[in-house]
Each structure stands twice: as C-alpha cells, then as structure tokens.
Design a protein around this motif. Structure first.
Motif, short mmCIF file in Angstrom:
data_model
loop_
_atom_site.label_atom_id
_atom_site.label_comp_id
_atom_site.label_asym_id
_atom_site.label_seq_id
_atom_site.Cartn_x
_atom_site.Cartn_y
_atom_site.Cartn_z
N LEU A 33 -3.14 -15.81 -0.48
CA LEU A 33 -2.37 -15.73 0.69
C LEU A 33 -1.02 -15.62 0.50
CD1 LEU A 33 -4.12 -18.68 2.50
CD2 LEU A 33 -4.51 -15.99 2.93
N VAL A 34 -0.63 -15.68 -0.98
CA VAL A 34 0.86 -15.83 -1.39
C VAL A 34 1.66 -14.32 -0.89
CG1 VAL A 34 2.77 -15.67 -3.29
CG2 VAL A 34 0.69 -17.28 -2.92
N GLU A 35 0.82 -13.10 -1.12
CA GLU A 35 1.20 -11.87 -1.01
C GLU A 35 1.46 -11.65 0.46
OE1 GLU A 35 -0.04 -7.20 -1.90
OE2 GLU A 35 -0.76 -8.97 -3.26
N SER A 36 0.17 -12.02 1.32
CA SER A 36 0.59 -12.05 2.75
C SER A 36 1.86 -12.67 3.32
CB SER A 36 -0.60 -12.07 3.42
OG SER A 36 -0.95 -13.53 3.10
N GLU A 37 2.19 -13.87 2.92
CA GLU A 37 3.13 -14.71 3.32
C GLU A 37 4.57 -14.00 2.86
OE1 GLU A 37 3.37 -17.67 5.07
OE2 GLU A 37 1.35 -17.23 5.43
N LEU A 38 4.50 -13.43 1.77
CA LEU A 38 5.78 -12.71 1.33
C LEU A 38 6.09 -11.26 1.99
CD1 LEU A 38 5.59 -13.44 -2.63
CD2 LEU A 38 7.30 -14.77 -0.87
N PHE A 39 4.97 -10.52 1.96
CA PHE A 39 5.17 -9.10 2.54
C PHE A 39 4.59 -8.82 3.87
CE2 PHE A 39 4.90 -9.37 -2.10
CZ PHE A 39 6.19 -9.11 -2.66
N GLY A 40 3.67 -9.76 4.19
CA GLY A 40 3.29 -9.59 5.71
C GLY A 40 1.85 -8.60 5.55
N PHE A 41 1.62 -8.29 6.81
CA PHE A 41 0.20 -7.44 6.69
C PHE A 41 -0.06 -6.89 8.07
CE2 PHE A 41 -0.97 -12.02 7.75
CZ PHE A 41 -1.41 -11.83 9.23
N GLU A 42 -1.08 -5.86 8.17
CA GLU A 42 -1.15 -5.28 9.24
C GLU A 42 -2.41 -5.84 10.06
OE1 GLU A 42 0.51 -2.50 10.84
OE2 GLU A 42 2.02 -2.88 9.15
N LYS A 43 -2.56 -5.51 11.36
CA LYS A 43 -3.67 -6.07 11.99
C LYS A 43 -5.06 -5.42 11.41
CE LYS A 43 -5.91 -5.84 16.55
NZ LYS A 43 -5.98 -5.47 17.98
N MET B 152 5.24 -2.47 0.51
CA MET B 152 4.43 -2.04 1.87
C MET B 152 3.65 -3.37 2.13
SD MET B 152 2.75 1.56 1.25
CE MET B 152 3.29 2.30 -0.39
N PRO B 153 3.67 -3.84 3.38
CA PRO B 153 2.72 -5.03 3.72
C PRO B 153 1.20 -4.46 3.64
CG PRO B 153 4.41 -4.18 5.34
CD PRO B 153 4.46 -3.13 4.34
N LEU B 154 0.43 -5.53 3.47
CA LEU B 154 -0.87 -5.51 3.12
C LEU B 154 -1.56 -4.55 4.26
CD1 LEU B 154 -1.95 -9.21 2.00
CD2 LEU B 154 -1.82 -6.87 0.64
N GLY B 155 -2.41 -3.48 4.21
CA GLY B 155 -2.87 -2.76 4.93
C GLY B 155 -2.17 -1.70 5.49
N SER B 156 -0.87 -1.70 4.99
CA SER B 156 -0.10 -0.53 5.50
C SER B 156 0.16 0.64 4.67
CB SER B 156 1.18 -1.16 5.89
OG SER B 156 2.31 -0.40 6.50
N SER B 157 0.60 1.57 5.09
CA SER B 157 0.97 2.77 4.33
C SER B 157 2.35 3.20 4.30
CB SER B 157 0.25 4.19 4.63
OG SER B 157 0.36 4.40 5.98
N GLU B 158 3.24 2.27 5.20
CA GLU B 158 4.55 2.55 5.50
C GLU B 158 5.34 1.60 4.57
OE1 GLU B 158 5.46 2.45 9.69
OE2 GLU B 158 4.19 4.10 10.14
#
Length: 214
Positions: A27-37, A85-91
């Motif tokens: 979960l650390v990566e999603s906390e630091l960099f966020g994620f897409e729906k 790049m947030p998790l699940g994102s290509s931007e």
C-alpha cells in the motif's frame, strides 16, 4: 522536518508525512503516488498520492529503511526526473517537492545486504543531519520539559498563567530523576512523561510520585 519546512521558502505549501513502517508494503506506493479508479481491487475512486498533494512543499518519509525495494525504484525516478505515474495510469504527473527522510536503521548496512538501493541511498544522502539520542544531550531536557508543560497545560486547560504559559514545574528530586534517566524512547518518551504529569498534577509543583514507575 517541521522546522526545516517552516523555515524554508516552501512554508506556505503543505508538508505531508508518511511512516513507511506503519503501512503494508503493497500500500505504500499507492499512498505516495496515488492511483486511478479500478487500478486494483477496492480502488473504487481515483486518489491523489502524497507527492501530488504536497507539490511545492515537503514530503517527510519516516522510517525510510522500511520502504519496499520496488517502491524505492519509483522514488528514485521521482527524485531524478521529478515525475511519476500513479498506479493504473498512463499519464505522467510532474511534481516539485523537498524530500526529508528519517531512519533509525543503518542504511549503509542495508545497502550491503541488498535491502536498500545504493543509487537511492546516494540520492537521498545529500545533507545528513545526525540527531543524537536524548541520553547524549541531556542539557536539552529542562527546555523540552518546559515546552511540553506549555503544550499540555494548554491542551488540558490546567495551571496556565496570564501569559498562557504553564505554571507547572517538577520538584528538584523529580527533575534529577529525569536528568539521570537513560531515555531509550528518546524525546517521545519524555513527552509522554510530561503529559502524564500534567494530567495527574494537583499542584504547581509536580512530585516524584507522579513519574512512571520505571
């Protein structure tokens, strides 16, 4: 970290903090960099990470030695390229943050053991502030006690003078015990002792009996 941030040109931007040892590795990566729906199971909505929220400000990474190797690689890119790049994102998201990292681990030893990336170690180790344990700077104890008395007397609305400062003080024997103690828990341990004293105090002079047994 708070002091560095507040004294810097970034003081009007946020300082965000994460304890790397308190969050499961996945979960650390999603906390630091966020994620897409729908980036993973349970991701029902898009979420910004700490780096994006703190853009222009400071990110404080506590217990840095606990950061998973996979996340270390992504953090290295953020430091070098100022983007991720947030998790699940290509931007790509571009950010400008100051990173302050803290650890009680020997990162050099973790590098030798293959548990911490050497390239990240050198990128982080630009300015190293070694903070001695409280037992090695006991001259700070009286000032810290005064600071925490002020803080917790205000919080508990007890023993406050007209200037909003605490009227509490430890009796000499109690203060000597504090000076002689080895403080394995460092400043946090001292803060807890003072908070306890404020809660239990019945007069402006705090007796030995209010100190914890240890």
């Amino acid at each position: 970290a708070d002091a560095i941030h507040k004294k810097s040109i970034r003081k009007d931007s946020p300082i965000l903090k994460i304890n790397c040892s308190a969050i499961p590795g996945q979960l650390v990566e999603s906390e630091l960099f966020g994620f897409e729906k729908n980036a993973f199971t349970g991701a029902s909505a898009k979420k910004k990470g700490l780096f994006e929220i703190a853009n222009g400000g400071t990110v404080f990474l506590d217990e840095m030695g606990e950061l998973p190797l996979e996340t270390q690689a992504k953090l290295l890119r953020v430091i070098q390229e100022k983007e991720f790049m947030p998790l699940g994102s290509s931007e790509t998201v571009r950010v400008d943050v100051r990173i302050i990292a803290a650890t009680n681990a020997d990162l050099r030893k973790l590098v030798e053991e293959g548990r911490f990336r050497e390239d990240l170690y050198y990128r982080l180790n630009v300015i190293n502030i070694a903070l001695p344990p409280l037992r090695e700077r006991k001259e700070d104890i009286p000032l810290l006690v005064e600071h925490f008395f002020d803080k917790y007397c205000r919080e508990n609305n007890k023993f406050l003078g007209p200037d909003g400062r605490s009227l509490l003080r430890f009796e000499p024997e109690a203060m000597q015990i504090l000076m002689d103690h080895n403080w394995p828990g460092n400043v946090r341990e001292l803060e807890n002792v003072v908070e306890r004293a404020v809660v239990l105090a019945t007069s402006p002079v705090v007796p030995v009996t209010v100190l914890p047994d240890h």
